[in-house]
Design a protein around this motif. Sequence first.
Motif, PDB file in Angstrom:
ATOM      1  N   GLN A   4       0.689  -1.120   0.165  1.00  0.00           N
ATOM      2  CA  GLN A   4       0.179   0.165  -0.118  1.00  0.00           C
ATOM      3  C   GLN A   4       0.952   1.032   0.095  1.00  0.00           C
ATOM      4  O   GLN A   4       1.498   1.392   1.003  1.00  0.00           O
ATOM      5  N   ALA A   5       0.934   2.008  -1.082  1.00  0.00           N
ATOM      6  CA  ALA A   5       1.548   3.216  -1.345  1.00  0.00           C
ATOM      7  C   ALA A   5       0.838   4.343  -0.788  1.00  0.00           C
ATOM      8  O   ALA A   5      -0.353   4.499  -1.147  1.00  0.00           O
ATOM      9  N   SER A   6       1.805   5.354  -0.152  1.00  0.00           N
ATOM     10  CA  SER A   6       0.750   6.525   0.178  1.00  0.00           C
ATOM     11  C   SER A   6       1.791   7.593   0.212  1.00  0.00           C
ATOM     12  O   SER A   6       2.937   7.356   0.000  1.00  0.00           O
ATOM     13  N   GLY A   7       1.223   8.894   0.345  1.00  0.00           N
ATOM     14  CA  GLY A   7       2.136   9.988   0.528  1.00  0.00           C
ATOM     15  C   GLY A   7       2.405  10.969  -0.758  1.00  0.00           C
ATOM     16  O   GLY A   7       2.745  11.913  -0.754  1.00  0.00           O
ATOM     17  N   GLY A   8       1.671  10.403  -1.859  1.00  0.00           N
ATOM     18  CA  GLY A   8       1.930  11.327  -2.912  1.00  0.00           C
ATOM     19  C   GLY A   8       0.834  12.535  -2.802  1.00  0.00           C
ATOM     20  O   GLY A   8       0.008  12.883  -1.976  1.00  0.00           O
ATOM     21  N   GLY A   9       1.285  13.648  -3.719  1.00  0.00           N
ATOM     22  CA  GLY A   9       0.258  15.016  -3.685  1.00  0.00           C
ATOM     23  C   GLY A   9       0.720  15.920  -4.522  1.00  0.00           C
ATOM     24  O   GLY A   9       1.656  15.474  -5.427  1.00  0.00           O
ATOM     25  N   LEU A  10       0.327  17.193  -4.449  1.00  0.00           N
ATOM     26  CA  LEU A  10       0.704  18.326  -5.152  1.00  0.00           C
ATOM     27  C   LEU A  10       1.889  19.182  -4.417  1.00  0.00           C
ATOM     28  O   LEU A  10       1.387  19.543  -3.261  1.00  0.00           O
ATOM     29  N   VAL A  11       2.813  19.521  -4.751  1.00  0.00           N
ATOM     30  CA  VAL A  11       3.853  20.231  -4.111  1.00  0.00           C
ATOM     31  C   VAL A  11       4.534  21.213  -5.027  1.00  0.00           C
ATOM     32  O   VAL A  11       4.585  20.961  -6.417  1.00  0.00           O
ATOM     33  N   GLN A  12       4.897  22.440  -4.805  1.00  0.00           N
ATOM     34  CA  GLN A  12       5.387  23.182  -5.542  1.00  0.00           C
ATOM     35  C   GLN A  12       7.091  22.937  -5.885  1.00  0.00           C
ATOM     36  O   GLN A  12       7.728  22.160  -4.718  1.00  0.00           O
ATOM     37  N   ALA A  13       7.553  23.411  -6.781  1.00  0.00           N
ATOM     38  CA  ALA A  13       9.193  23.020  -7.058  1.00  0.00           C
ATOM     39  C   ALA A  13       9.625  23.579  -5.867  1.00  0.00           C
ATOM     40  O   ALA A  13       9.830  24.537  -5.232  1.00  0.00           O
ATOM     41  N   GLY A  14      10.809  22.844  -5.340  1.00  0.00           N
ATOM     42  CA  GLY A  14      11.727  23.066  -4.423  1.00  0.00           C
ATOM     43  C   GLY A  14      11.382  22.368  -3.018  1.00  0.00           C
ATOM     44  O   GLY A  14      11.847  22.182  -2.107  1.00  0.00           O
ATOM     45  N   GLY A  15       9.874  21.962  -2.981  1.00  0.00           N
ATOM     46  CA  GLY A  15       9.281  21.252  -1.925  1.00  0.00           C
ATOM     47  C   GLY A  15       9.775  19.848  -1.735  1.00  0.00           C
ATOM     48  O   GLY A  15      10.604  19.163  -2.446  1.00  0.00           O
ATOM     49  N   SER A  16       9.059  19.201  -0.757  1.00  0.00           N
ATOM     50  CA  SER A  16       9.405  17.725  -0.310  1.00  0.00           C
ATOM     51  C   SER A  16       8.201  16.967  -0.100  1.00  0.00           C
ATOM     52  O   SER A  16       7.195  17.477   0.329  1.00  0.00           O
ATOM     53  N   LEU A  17       8.326  15.637  -0.190  1.00  0.00           N
ATOM     54  CA  LEU A  17       7.352  14.900   0.037  1.00  0.00           C
ATOM     55  C   LEU A  17       7.926  13.485   0.524  1.00  0.00           C
ATOM     56  O   LEU A  17       9.007  13.258   0.181  1.00  0.00           O
ATOM     57  N   ARG A  18       7.262  12.686   1.262  1.00  0.00           N
ATOM     58  CA  ARG A  18       7.878  11.391   1.667  1.00  0.00           C
ATOM     59  C   ARG A  18       6.693  10.536   1.353  1.00  0.00           C
ATOM     60  O   ARG A  18       5.305  10.361   1.888  1.00  0.00           O
ATOM     61  N   LEU A  19       7.026   9.455   0.527  1.00  0.00           N
ATOM     62  CA  LEU A  19       6.076   8.279   0.118  1.00  0.00           C
ATOM     63  C   LEU A  19       6.411   7.240   1.052  1.00  0.00           C
ATOM     64  O   LEU A  19       7.580   6.895   1.491  1.00  0.00           O
ATOM     65  N   SER A  20       5.342   6.535   1.306  1.00  0.00           N
ATOM     66  CA  SER A  20       5.352   5.332   2.074  1.00  0.00           C
ATOM     67  C   SER A  20       4.798   3.856   1.373  1.00  0.00           C
ATOM     68  O   SER A  20       4.177   4.122   0.541  1.00  0.00           O
ATOM     69  N   CYS A  21       5.289   2.841   1.898  1.00  0.00           N
ATOM     70  CA  CYS A  21       5.045   1.737   1.343  1.00  0.00           C
ATOM     71  C   CYS A  21       4.924   0.838   2.400  1.00  0.00           C
ATOM     72  O   CYS A  21       5.830   0.051   2.743  1.00  0.00           O
ATOM     73  N   ALA A  22       3.867   0.322   2.706  1.00  0.00           N
ATOM     74  CA  ALA A  22       3.175  -0.477   3.824  1.00  0.00           C
ATOM     75  C   ALA A  22       3.112  -2.037   3.239  1.00  0.00           C
ATOM     76  O   ALA A  22       2.403  -2.135   2.486  1.00  0.00           O
ATOM     77  N   ALA A  23       4.008  -3.079   3.749  1.00  0.00           N
ATOM     78  CA  ALA A  23       3.765  -4.355   3.071  1.00  0.00           C
ATOM     79  C   ALA A  23       3.219  -5.092   4.062  1.00  0.00           C
ATOM     80  O   ALA A  23       3.272  -5.192   5.456  1.00  0.00           O
TER      81      ALA A  23
END
Length: 119
Positions: A4-23
């Motif tokens: 199960q992947a999660s954490g995506g979204g919309l972000v401005q250039a230069g920003g950060s995101l953290r994706l998670s993958c629960a198995a």
Amino acid sequence: VQLQASGGGLVQAGGSLRLSCAASGSLVDMDAVGWHREAPGKQRELVASLNGEGSTSYADSVKGRFTISRDAAKNTAYLQMNRLRPEDTAVYYCAIGPTSRGTPIFVYWGQGTQVTVSS
């Protein structure tokens, strides 16, 4: 095995995101994890991987910006993405599998999570 992947979204250039993958499920020998991405009109590419020996590998385009990691106790892998660029926009997929002679072999795939980076 389910991922199960999660954490995506919309972000401005230069920003950060953290994706998670629960198995979940039978994870015996599934000691390698990888994050792939697929942008419109492009082939799916491997962005980052972590093998069963703890070695990481990154695509040149993300080196120094993305970091792959995992929490074995939680059966969860992460992709920390910093200094995001519009060209990082894609659907991101996690995958797991065994390690063969140091090389991850991806057997199980999760559903994608959309990452959109605006300029």
